[in-house]
Design a protein around this motif. Structure first.
Motif, short mmCIF file in Angstrom:
data_model
loop_
_atom_site.label_atom_id
_atom_site.label_comp_id
_atom_site.label_asym_id
_atom_site.label_seq_id
_atom_site.Cartn_x
_atom_site.Cartn_y
_atom_site.Cartn_z
N UNK A 1 2.40 -2.88 -2.19
CA UNK A 1 2.01 -3.56 -3.43
C UNK A 1 2.03 -2.66 -4.67
N UNK A 2 2.51 -1.41 -4.53
CA UNK A 2 2.52 -0.51 -5.68
C UNK A 2 3.92 0.09 -5.83
N UNK A 3 4.67 -0.49 -6.75
CA UNK A 3 6.05 -0.02 -6.93
C UNK A 3 6.06 1.31 -7.68
N UNK B 1 13.12 7.40 5.04
CA UNK B 1 12.25 6.23 5.18
C UNK B 1 13.06 4.96 4.90
N UNK B 2 12.52 3.83 5.30
CA UNK B 2 13.22 2.54 5.11
C UNK B 2 13.43 2.24 3.63
N UNK B 3 14.33 1.30 3.38
CA UNK B 3 14.72 0.98 2.00
C UNK B 3 13.51 0.60 1.13
N UNK B 4 12.58 -0.13 1.70
CA UNK B 4 11.40 -0.55 0.93
C UNK B 4 10.67 0.66 0.35
N UNK B 5 10.62 1.75 1.12
CA UNK B 5 9.85 2.92 0.70
C UNK B 5 10.59 3.81 -0.28
N UNK B 6 11.82 3.45 -0.60
CA UNK B 6 12.54 4.23 -1.61
C UNK B 6 11.94 4.04 -3.00
N UNK B 7 11.25 2.91 -3.21
CA UNK B 7 10.55 2.71 -4.50
C UNK B 7 9.08 2.30 -4.28
N UNK B 8 8.52 2.76 -3.17
CA UNK B 8 7.09 2.55 -2.89
C UNK B 8 6.53 3.78 -2.17
N UNK C 1 5.80 -9.14 0.21
CA UNK C 1 6.49 -9.84 1.29
C UNK C 1 6.83 -8.92 2.46
N UNK C 2 7.14 -7.66 2.17
CA UNK C 2 7.45 -6.71 3.24
C UNK C 2 6.23 -6.48 4.12
N UNK C 3 5.08 -6.34 3.49
CA UNK C 3 3.83 -6.19 4.22
C UNK C 3 3.59 -7.41 5.12
N UNK C 4 3.78 -8.61 4.56
CA UNK C 4 3.54 -9.83 5.32
C UNK C 4 4.48 -9.92 6.51
#
Length: 423
Positions: A321-323, A310-317, A235-238
């Protein structure tokens, strides 16, 4: 034997100047060796010499052999009509002006000390990494220190030229130039040029307007870098992709096509996704960044300025699509050191130069706070006894290797000249 060695001998009078005679046995007194031009035409301009009882003012040409005059077709060039003395290592043929008057010749090999010649021949070892590697430990420490400062500012002059070129392209927008330089720095060697082109493709006015919403910055940066091309379930990518095309329409920008960014051979923390997100967050959290960077004068304040993640999304990416396990993606001190070396110091130097200000000591002081770089060139110098404690010293050594050692400019180098003088 090379001509630049003969230039060195003549320029610094490294021969027996008290007993000089032409090949025709006329006494020579050197009043002034002339100005070393390093341009087309005679080697030394406006020299003054006394030959016999006649004082001459004019140019001096230097060759390995007298016959090189004809090899280089100087007899057809009116620029050589004012040569008053032909200085050669070996005399093998007489040389004449267009009026058939013979040019006086000094055969230099008769007047050079054996030790000077041996030092030169020892220095120019073609099988070595650098010619002087075996003698480096004998270099005068004071001469080396002074030379390092000169090398450092030569390197800064070279680094500042692309900055001034970019200023012309951006209508003197220092903030826009800084954005391009930082982008290149964040891309490191592998992705630096791609990130740089990405930054050039984005009007900085748009970055400035969208800096209050980090997702919009990421959308612009990721999209321009080609990281939103495919289809993902994430969803973040979209969301980023939707924002990117919306912003293209909003600012009437055309989609650009760049080479793909590289993930291969990078540690995950250096993945382009992480570095671009950190760049976006830097511009989101730090307004008027150029004014802050232009006034930085300590490493401590630099580390504080670049405390971004980095942004919050990248804390576990690391990729879409790859956690991955949670890890805070902050800029490390070693990475900020690279920013100091490759962006902050050059842009401070260029800005001061544009303002007619002198900040040389400030730049040296800041770079002396940064740890020495680690790379193959610095390790090689260390093995020869040239130790580096700071980035000021390593930057100087990189300039030395790339612009002098690699180009065999030993006789334009303070180290080479110091070694040749030693007997």
């Amino acid at each position: 034997m090379k001509e630049d060695f003969l230039h060195y001998l003549w320029k610094f009078k490294k021969f027996d100047v008290l007993n000089l005679k032409t090949v025709n046995n006329e006494e020579i007194t050197i009043v002034y060796v002339g100005q070393y031009l390093e341009l087309a035409g005679p080697d030394f301009f406006n020299a003054q010499v006394v030959i016999g009882t006649q004082k001459w003012a004019g140019n001096v040409e230097i060759h390995i052999k007298s016959s090189d005059w004809y090899v280089h077709h100087h007899e057809k060039d009116i620029g050589y009509e004012n040569v008053i003395l032909h200085v050669v290592w070996e005399h093998d043929v007489a040389v004449f002006r267009s009026d058939n008057s013979e040019i006086s010749v000094l055969e230099l090999k008769k007047y050079v000390e054996k030790a000077t010649l041996e030092n030169y021949q020892s220095l120019m070892n073609p099988k070595s990494w650098i010619f002087c590697e075996k003698q480096l430990k004998n270099v005068n420490a004071f001469a080396l220190q002074n030379w390092q400062e000169r090398l450092f500012f030569e390197r800064l002059e070279r680094k500042s030229q692309p900055i001034f070129d970019l200023l012309e392209q951006t209508n003197q927008d220092w903030e826009g130039v800084l954005f391009c330089l930082l982008a290149k720095n964040f891309g490191l060697n592998t992705n630096g040029e791609i990130f740089y082109k990405m930054a050039q493709s984005l009007p900085f006015s748009t970055i400035r307007k969208e800096s209050f919403e980090v997702e919009n910055l990421e959308a612009l940066i990721f999209g321009t870098a080609g990281l939103l091309e495919s289809e993902k379930e994430d969803n973040y990518f979209k969301d980023l992709k939707f924002r990117y095309f919306y912003l293209l329409h909003k600012y009437q920008m055309e989609k650009v096509c760049l080479e793909p960014v590289q993930f291969f051979k990078h540690r995950p923390d250096n993945f382009p996704t992480i570095r671009l997100s950190q760049l976006a967050n830097l511009y989101h959290s730090r307004q008027n960044l150029f004014s802050k960077i232009s006034s930085l004068n300590s490493l401590k304040s630099t580390y504080e300025l670049f405390q971004v993640t980095a942004s919050e999304y990248w804390q576990n990416h690391y990729q879409f699509d790859k956690e991955s396990p949670i890890k805070k993606k902050t800029l490390s001190k070693s990475f900020i050191d690279l920013i100091v070396i490759n962006t902050i110091i050059p842009i401070q130097f260029a800005f001061a130069k544009s303002q007619g200000k002198e900040i040389s000591e400030d730049l040296i002081q800041l770079l002396n706070e940064v740890a020495a770089e680690k790379n193959a060139i610095i390790e090689k110098f260390t093995s020869f006894g040239i130790l580096s404690k700071t980035a000021f010293e390593t930057q100087s050594l990189l300039q030395l290797k790339n612009e002098y050692c690699n180009k065999s400019k030993c006789l334009e180098c303070a180290i080479g000249m110091d070694l040749i003088k030693k007997s």
